[in-house]
Design an enzyme around this catalytic site. Structure first.
Site, PDB file in Angstrom:
ATOM      1  N   GLU A  83       0.841  -1.196   0.000  1.00 52.08           N
ATOM      2  CA  GLU A  83       0.000   0.000   0.000  1.00 52.08           C
ATOM      3  C   GLU A  83       0.876   1.246   0.000  1.00 52.08           C
ATOM      4  O   GLU A  83       1.979   1.239   0.523  1.00 52.08           O
ATOM      5  CB  GLU A  83      -0.830   0.049   1.286  1.00 52.08           C
ATOM      6  N   CYS A  96       3.337   8.365   1.636  1.00 56.96           N
ATOM      7  CA  CYS A  96       3.725   7.366   2.618  1.00 56.96           C
ATOM      8  C   CYS A  96       3.985   6.076   1.843  1.00 56.96           C
ATOM      9  O   CYS A  96       3.077   5.525   1.216  1.00 56.96           O
ATOM     10  CB  CYS A  96       2.591   7.195   3.632  1.00 56.96           C
ATOM     11  N   CYS A 103       5.789  -7.397   7.019  1.00 55.35           N
ATOM     12  CA  CYS A 103       6.801  -6.889   7.947  1.00 55.35           C
ATOM     13  C   CYS A 103       7.108  -7.972   8.951  1.00 55.35           C
ATOM     14  O   CYS A 103       6.210  -8.708   9.375  1.00 55.35           O
ATOM     15  CB  CYS A 103       6.286  -5.643   8.669  1.00 55.35           C
ATOM     16  N   CYS A 107       4.833  -6.007  15.605  1.00 56.38           N
ATOM     17  CA  CYS A 107       4.209  -5.118  16.597  1.00 56.38           C
ATOM     18  C   CYS A 107       2.705  -5.456  16.648  1.00 56.38           C
ATOM     19  O   CYS A 107       2.037  -5.432  15.616  1.00 56.38           O
ATOM     20  CB  CYS A 107       4.422  -3.656  16.220  1.00 56.38           C
ATOM     21  N   CYS A 110      -0.212  -3.251  15.069  1.00 56.78           N
ATOM     22  CA  CYS A 110      -0.054  -2.855  13.665  1.00 56.78           C
ATOM     23  C   CYS A 110      -0.580  -3.957  12.758  1.00 56.78           C
ATOM     24  O   CYS A 110      -0.220  -5.129  12.912  1.00 56.78           O
ATOM     25  CB  CYS A 110       1.425  -2.592  13.390  1.00 56.78           C
ATOM     26  N   GLY A 149       6.238  -2.389   6.206  1.00 55.44           N
ATOM     27  CA  GLY A 149       7.624  -2.836   6.261  1.00 55.44           C
ATOM     28  C   GLY A 149       8.504  -2.043   7.201  1.00 55.44           C
ATOM     29  O   GLY A 149       8.162  -0.944   7.636  1.00 55.44           O
ATOM     30  N   SER A 183      11.348   5.836   9.004  1.00 57.54           N
ATOM     31  CA  SER A 183      10.761   5.496  10.295  1.00 57.54           C
ATOM     32  C   SER A 183      11.149   4.067  10.653  1.00 57.54           C
ATOM     33  O   SER A 183      11.050   3.158   9.837  1.00 57.54           O
ATOM     34  CB  SER A 183       9.233   5.610  10.187  1.00 57.54           C
ATOM     35  N   SER A 206      10.091   4.766  16.249  1.00 59.94           N
ATOM     36  CA  SER A 206       8.798   4.334  16.782  1.00 59.94           C
ATOM     37  C   SER A 206       9.005   3.802  18.189  1.00 59.94           C
ATOM     38  O   SER A 206       9.271   2.631  18.401  1.00 59.94           O
ATOM     39  CB  SER A 206       8.204   3.245  15.885  1.00 59.94           C
ATOM     40  N   HIS A 208       6.903   4.410  21.289  1.00 62.65           N
ATOM     41  CA  HIS A 208       5.611   3.937  21.800  1.00 62.65           C
ATOM     42  C   HIS A 208       5.564   3.582  23.290  1.00 62.65           C
ATOM     43  O   HIS A 208       4.479   3.370  23.839  1.00 62.65           O
ATOM     44  CB  HIS A 208       5.074   2.744  20.991  1.00 62.65           C
ATOM     45  N   CYS A 329      -1.502   1.403   8.664  1.00 66.01           N
ATOM     46  CA  CYS A 329      -0.533   0.503   8.071  1.00 66.01           C
ATOM     47  C   CYS A 329      -1.049  -0.927   7.896  1.00 66.01           C
ATOM     48  O   CYS A 329      -1.390  -1.602   8.858  1.00 66.01           O
ATOM     49  CB  CYS A 329       0.668   0.510   9.008  1.00 66.01           C
TER      50      CYS A 329
HETATM   51  N1  SAH Z   1       8.393  -0.258  10.514  1.00 62.91           N
HETATM   52  C1  SAH Z   1       8.584   1.162  10.590  1.00 62.91           C
HETATM   53  C2  SAH Z   1       7.792   1.965   9.585  1.00 62.91           C
HETATM   54  C3  SAH Z   1       6.373   1.566   9.284  1.00 62.91           C
HETATM   55  S1  SAH Z   1       5.126   1.855  10.493  1.00 62.91           S
HETATM   56  C4  SAH Z   1       8.287   1.636  11.997  1.00 62.91           C
HETATM   57  O1  SAH Z   1       7.808   0.856  12.807  1.00 62.91           O
HETATM   58  O2  SAH Z   1       8.574   2.779  12.308  1.00 62.91           O
HETATM   59  C5  SAH Z   1       4.993   3.604  10.638  1.00 62.91           C
HETATM   60  C6  SAH Z   1       4.465   4.052  11.990  1.00 62.91           C
HETATM   61  O3  SAH Z   1       3.073   3.697  12.138  1.00 62.91           O
HETATM   62  C7  SAH Z   1       5.178   3.406  13.166  1.00 62.91           C
HETATM   63  O4  SAH Z   1       5.438   4.374  14.156  1.00 62.91           O
HETATM   64  C8  SAH Z   1       4.164   2.389  13.647  1.00 62.91           C
HETATM   65  O5  SAH Z   1       4.393   2.004  14.958  1.00 62.91           O
HETATM   66  C9  SAH Z   1       2.879   3.141  13.422  1.00 62.91           C
HETATM   67  N2  SAH Z   1       1.653   2.345  13.420  1.00 62.91           N
HETATM   68  C10 SAH Z   1       1.482   1.083  13.007  1.00 62.91           C
HETATM   69  N3  SAH Z   1       0.196   0.692  13.176  1.00 62.91           N
HETATM   70  C11 SAH Z   1      -0.460   1.747  13.707  1.00 62.91           C
HETATM   71  C12 SAH Z   1      -1.806   1.975  14.119  1.00 62.91           C
HETATM   72  N4  SAH Z   1      -2.722   1.032  14.008  1.00 62.91           N
HETATM   73  N5  SAH Z   1      -2.111   3.195  14.616  1.00 62.91           N
HETATM   74  C13 SAH Z   1      -1.170   4.165  14.716  1.00 62.91           C
HETATM   75  N6  SAH Z   1       0.105   4.017  14.352  1.00 62.91           N
HETATM   76  C14 SAH Z   1       0.462   2.818  13.863  1.00 62.91           C
END
Ligand code: SAH
Length: 336
Positions: A83, A96, A103, A107, A110, A149, A183, A206, A208, A329
């Protein structure tokens, strides 16, 4: 360019055709044989087919915000799905982009993390996402690797793609490296490697959670590189590049949004002397179907931001776009 010249040569064409094709693709975003009017008529089809193949086939496009947000699900040549999301603002356009199909970072909040890694994208598959956006809205001012990813787990391809995105036409798209954000979950050795590339791209970490106990759960790679180490690496990145690092913090109701965690995060980031090295981007969680996590209450979000600002940390709450089109994502790819 040298590799393109070799490819052109192998098709029995003079090497300067590489530059002509590059101007078409990177300068005009065209890969259409009919538009290669400076090439011999009889060779256009062959050159376009061999050297400008369609790498992304649109499966579905969803739009929101009166078409200012546009999410596309693409199929790659082998059936893998990725996407990208195009977001237009009055003063900028952000794409984006995905760096992998799926991936491997797992997490749990996600959507992409749930299905695991399918494969890495090639540099051209990454660049083509930007070119596809450029065809719709002109060359983007910003590219953020916040799609599917983990970009630093596909390091070489992502770096090559960034060079193609930022090199001047006809070697690349001619975007500013300052408009590119990588990121990451925090692959520490790769953060150091990126810092040494001499490219002023923005790093987003990231995080969190400010404590290992919770971050081990939210970002499982934390068990390998814990909070202290990733924040240290991010700080070193800021020091080496002069670029302000962005800390991403997706606010999840009653999970990571407590006032104590805001204070802990503030103390952690302030413990590095360099002033203004970091800012925090609070992201209201985009809930994914079947997930037990949901977005924070507005008052908890405000309190969290207030405490960080009181600690002297520049903090913004991210504008959420595209909720109604499942723009979190991996949500579209999961539906197939
Ligand atoms: N793998 C990389 C880049 C892709 S995700 C990373 O983790 O940084 C980009 C951002 O979106 C990351 O900060 C991730 O934690 C966040 N993300 C993923 N799923 C999400 C969701 N459901 N709501 C909000 N942020 C989310």
């Amino acid at each position: 360019m040298a590799e393109r010249q070799v490819a052109v040569d192998a098709l029995g064409e003079p090497r300067f055709r590489a530059r002509q094709l590059s101007v078409h693709y990177f300068g005009r975003f065209t890969a259409d044989a009919a538009q290669l009017t400076d090439l011999p008529r009889g060779r256009r089809d062959l050159l376009a087919r061999e050297l400008l193949p369609a790498l992304l086939t649109p499966v579905r496009t969803l739009t929101a915000d009166e078409d200012m947000t546009r999410k596309t699900l693409w199929r790659l040549f082998d059936g893998a799905l990725v996407e990208s999301v195009l977001m237009r603002y009055p003063d900028r356009t952000t794409l984006c982009a995905s760096s992998q199909a799926g991936c491997g970072m797992a997490c749990p909040f996600c959507a992409t993390g749930q299905a695991g890694l399918q494969r890495n994208l090639s540099p051209a598959e990454i660049v083509e996402q930007v070119v596809a956006a450029a065809r719709v809205a002109g060359r983007p001012s910003n590219v953020v690797f916040m799609g599917m990813g983990e970009p630093l787990a596909n390091y070489r391809a992502v770096l090559t793609a960034i060079r193609r995105i930022t090199d001047a036409v006809p070697d690349g798209l001619g975007m500013s490296a300052r408009g590119v954000t990588v990121s990451t979950v925090g692959l520490v050795p790769r953060i150091h490697q990126l810092a040494a590339e001499g490219l002023p791209v923005t790093l987003a970490l990231s995080l969190h959670a400010p404590d290992d106990e919770l971050r081990d759960e939210l970002v499982p790679v934390n068990t390998r590189w814990p909070v202290r180490e990733v924040v240290q690496a991010a700080w070193e990145y800021a020091r080496a590049t002069g670029r302000r690092v962005s800390i991403e913090y997706a606010l999840m109701r009653d999970v990571n949004d407590q006032p104590e965690r805001a204070d802990l995060l503030g103390r952690l980031l302030r413990s590095y002397d360099r002033r203004g090295w970091v800012h925090v981007n609070l992201i209201p969680l985009n809930p994914t179907p079947g997930s037990r996590w949901t977005a924070s209450r507005p008052r908890d979000e405000r309190e969290f931001a207030r405490r960080l600002r009181d600690a002297g940390i520049p903090t913004t709450v991210r504008d959420t776009r595209g909720r109604e089109i499942d723009a979190a994502c991996g949500q579209l790819a999961a539906q197939g």
